[in-house]
Design an enzyme around this catalytic site. Structure first.
Site, mmCIF file in Angstrom:
data_model
loop_
_atom_site.group_PDB
_atom_site.id
_atom_site.type_symbol
_atom_site.label_atom_id
_atom_site.label_comp_id
_atom_site.label_asym_id
_atom_site.label_seq_id
_atom_site.Cartn_x
_atom_site.Cartn_y
_atom_site.Cartn_z
ATOM 1 C CB ALA A 63 -0.890 -0.026 1.239
ATOM 2 N N GLY A 108 0.653 -4.879 0.929
ATOM 3 C CA GLY A 108 -0.535 -4.991 0.079
ATOM 4 C C GLY A 108 -0.305 -5.775 -1.202
ATOM 5 C CD GLU A 111 -2.098 -7.126 3.200
ATOM 6 O OE1 GLU A 111 -1.845 -6.038 2.639
ATOM 7 O OE2 GLU A 111 -2.466 -7.219 4.378
ATOM 8 C CD GLU A 131 1.897 -5.153 5.976
ATOM 9 O OE1 GLU A 131 2.633 -6.095 6.345
ATOM 10 O OE2 GLU A 131 1.206 -5.197 4.952
HETATM 11 N N1 CAA Z 1 4.536 3.160 -0.997
HETATM 12 C C1 CAA Z 1 4.901 4.301 -1.597
HETATM 13 N N2 CAA Z 1 6.002 4.419 -2.379
HETATM 14 C C2 CAA Z 1 6.745 3.328 -2.540
HETATM 15 C C3 CAA Z 1 6.423 2.094 -1.937
HETATM 16 C C4 CAA Z 1 5.245 2.027 -1.135
HETATM 17 N N3 CAA Z 1 4.833 0.909 -0.555
HETATM 18 N N4 CAA Z 1 7.373 1.196 -2.264
HETATM 19 C C5 CAA Z 1 8.247 1.824 -3.065
HETATM 20 N N5 CAA Z 1 7.889 3.125 -3.235
HETATM 21 C C6 CAA Z 1 8.560 4.148 -3.997
HETATM 22 C C7 CAA Z 1 9.780 4.664 -3.270
HETATM 23 O O1 CAA Z 1 9.417 5.654 -2.307
HETATM 24 C C8 CAA Z 1 10.601 5.236 -4.414
HETATM 25 O O2 CAA Z 1 10.056 6.480 -4.759
HETATM 26 P P1 CAA Z 1 11.045 7.725 -5.110
HETATM 27 O O3 CAA Z 1 11.828 7.247 -6.312
HETATM 28 O O4 CAA Z 1 10.114 8.835 -5.425
HETATM 29 O O5 CAA Z 1 11.908 7.919 -3.924
HETATM 30 C C9 CAA Z 1 10.295 4.274 -5.548
HETATM 31 O O6 CAA Z 1 9.081 3.595 -5.188
HETATM 32 C C10 CAA Z 1 11.367 3.229 -5.738
HETATM 33 O O7 CAA Z 1 11.579 2.590 -4.497
HETATM 34 P P2 CAA Z 1 13.017 2.407 -3.822
HETATM 35 O O8 CAA Z 1 13.920 3.518 -4.227
HETATM 36 O O9 CAA Z 1 12.805 2.204 -2.366
HETATM 37 O O10 CAA Z 1 13.495 1.066 -4.533
HETATM 38 P P3 CAA Z 1 14.515 -0.007 -3.966
HETATM 39 O O11 CAA Z 1 14.814 -0.923 -5.089
HETATM 40 O O12 CAA Z 1 15.644 0.632 -3.267
HETATM 41 O O13 CAA Z 1 13.669 -0.827 -2.859
HETATM 42 C C11 CAA Z 1 11.758 -1.944 -1.956
HETATM 43 C C12 CAA Z 1 12.564 -1.586 -3.213
HETATM 44 C C13 CAA Z 1 12.552 -2.881 -1.058
HETATM 45 C C14 CAA Z 1 10.467 -2.627 -2.409
HETATM 46 C C15 CAA Z 1 11.417 -0.655 -1.171
HETATM 47 O O14 CAA Z 1 10.861 0.293 -2.061
HETATM 48 C C16 CAA Z 1 10.454 -0.845 -0.054
HETATM 49 O O15 CAA Z 1 10.839 -1.353 0.995
HETATM 50 N N6 CAA Z 1 9.186 -0.427 -0.246
HETATM 51 C C17 CAA Z 1 8.189 -0.487 0.775
HETATM 52 C C18 CAA Z 1 7.703 -1.912 0.997
HETATM 53 C C19 CAA Z 1 6.698 -1.960 2.122
HETATM 54 O O16 CAA Z 1 7.001 -1.685 3.257
HETATM 55 N N7 CAA Z 1 5.448 -2.346 1.793
HETATM 56 C C20 CAA Z 1 4.381 -2.444 2.740
HETATM 57 C C21 CAA Z 1 3.600 -1.175 2.774
HETATM 58 S S1 CAA Z 1 2.432 -1.156 4.105
HETATM 59 C C22 CAA Z 1 1.097 -2.008 3.537
HETATM 60 O O17 CAA Z 1 1.089 -2.539 2.454
HETATM 61 C C23 CAA Z 1 -0.053 -2.030 4.490
HETATM 62 C C24 CAA Z 1 -1.164 -2.911 4.097
HETATM 63 O O18 CAA Z 1 -1.165 -4.093 4.336
HETATM 64 C C25 CAA Z 1 -2.375 -2.335 3.549
#
Ligand code: CAA
Length: 258
Positions: A63, A108, A111, A131
């Protein structure tokens, strides 16, 4: 639509989450578009759906954290419900849905894949519910579906530890059915979808219903659910054709979905 594309290839529908700048993260617009896309699928033609992510790096990276970061308690609940409603629509979608997981399937994204009937993935896929590292619980069904798919102990280990797993481990614990090199993933998803699409569509739909609904009740009731759906097949042209073809030692030409 801005972030979701839909393409029909014969009897197979392909939904692509297309927000590569954010690794296909799910914001409200993506969720709304996904819901609308499902409503527009032509169920007279389509017999299996594939859900995948745009690009070669990510299925869905969760998400959208930038949208969630300032939510209140009530808004958090509403956002959770928004995701849950769309994912439930996938889970109960009349025809089978295959997740072709082409990279990160986190939060998400994991999920979303779990709301699909079958998951296959590329060898660069990463699954997880990270999360608790963000100070929240999984919110689009992760606490419920992961435990049901991989078992309570493994789900708790992954969720409590925010531990992401690679494709091989996902395969070993039964989270995915098969792992492919990235370039082979979509051809494999289409082949699987075509195999499903070639079978009697009403029977396939009834199997999905029987399995999904039967798992929510005790065995006595589950068997009644199966009996009714089994019985319903005998009102179809496809049952008559399928059995006639067997008895006449010929192949079914094509099931008519009637
Ligand atoms: N939400 C918003 N933006 C996201 C995102 C997310 N979940 N995941 C990645 N992005 C964005 C980053 O902010 C980045 O944007 P910018 O270029 O503008 O800075 C872009 O996508 C590329 O991401 P990274 O630079 O971080 O890429 P990476 O290769 O270094 O890492 C990754 C990849 C490990 C997937 C890392 O992006 C990451 O950890 N993302 C978050 C994963 C996460 O925690 N997901 C769970 C979200 S909570 C949820 O989903 C709750 C639920 O159950 C409803």
């Amino acid at each position: 639509m801005e972030f979701v594309t839909y393409q029909a290839e014969g009897q197979i529908g392909i939904i692509t989450i297309n927000r590569p700048k954010a690794l296909n993260a799910l914001n409200s617009v993506v969720l709304e578009e996904l819901g609308k896309t499902l409503e527009e699928v032509d169920l007279n033609t389509i017999r299996a759906l594939i859900v995948t992510g745009a690009g070669e790096k990510s299925f869905v990276a969760g998400a959208d954290i930038s949208e969630m970061c300032s939510l209140t308690k009530e808004e958090g609940e509403t956002f959770g419900k928004k995701g849950n409603d769309v994912f439930r629509a996938i889970e109960t979608f009349p025809v089978p849905v295959i997740a072709a997981v082409n990279g990160y399937a986190l939060g998400g994204g994991c999920e979303l894949s779990m709301s699909c009937d079958i998951r296959i993935c590329s060898d660069n896929a990463v699954f997880g519910q990270p999360e608790v590292g963000l100070g929240i619980t999984p919110g689009f069904g992760g606490t419920q579906r992961l435990a049901r798919i991989v078992g309570v102990g493994k789900a708790k280990e992954m969720i409590y530890g925010a531990r992401n797993i690679k494709a091989e481990e996902a395969y070993r614990i039964g989270l995915v059915n098969q792992v492919y090199p990235l370039e082979e993933l979509m051809p494999a998803a289409k082949k699987l979808a075509a195999t499903i699409a070639a079978n009697a569509p009403i029977a396939v739909r009834n199997c999905k219903k029987a399995i999904n609904e039967g798992l929510q009740v005790d065995m006595e009731q589950a068997l009644v659910i199966e009996e009714k759906l089994f019985g319903g097949c005998f009102e179809t042209e496809d049952q008559r054709e399928g059995m006639a073809a067997f008895l006449e030692k010929r192949k079914v030409e094509a099931f008519s979905n009637k």
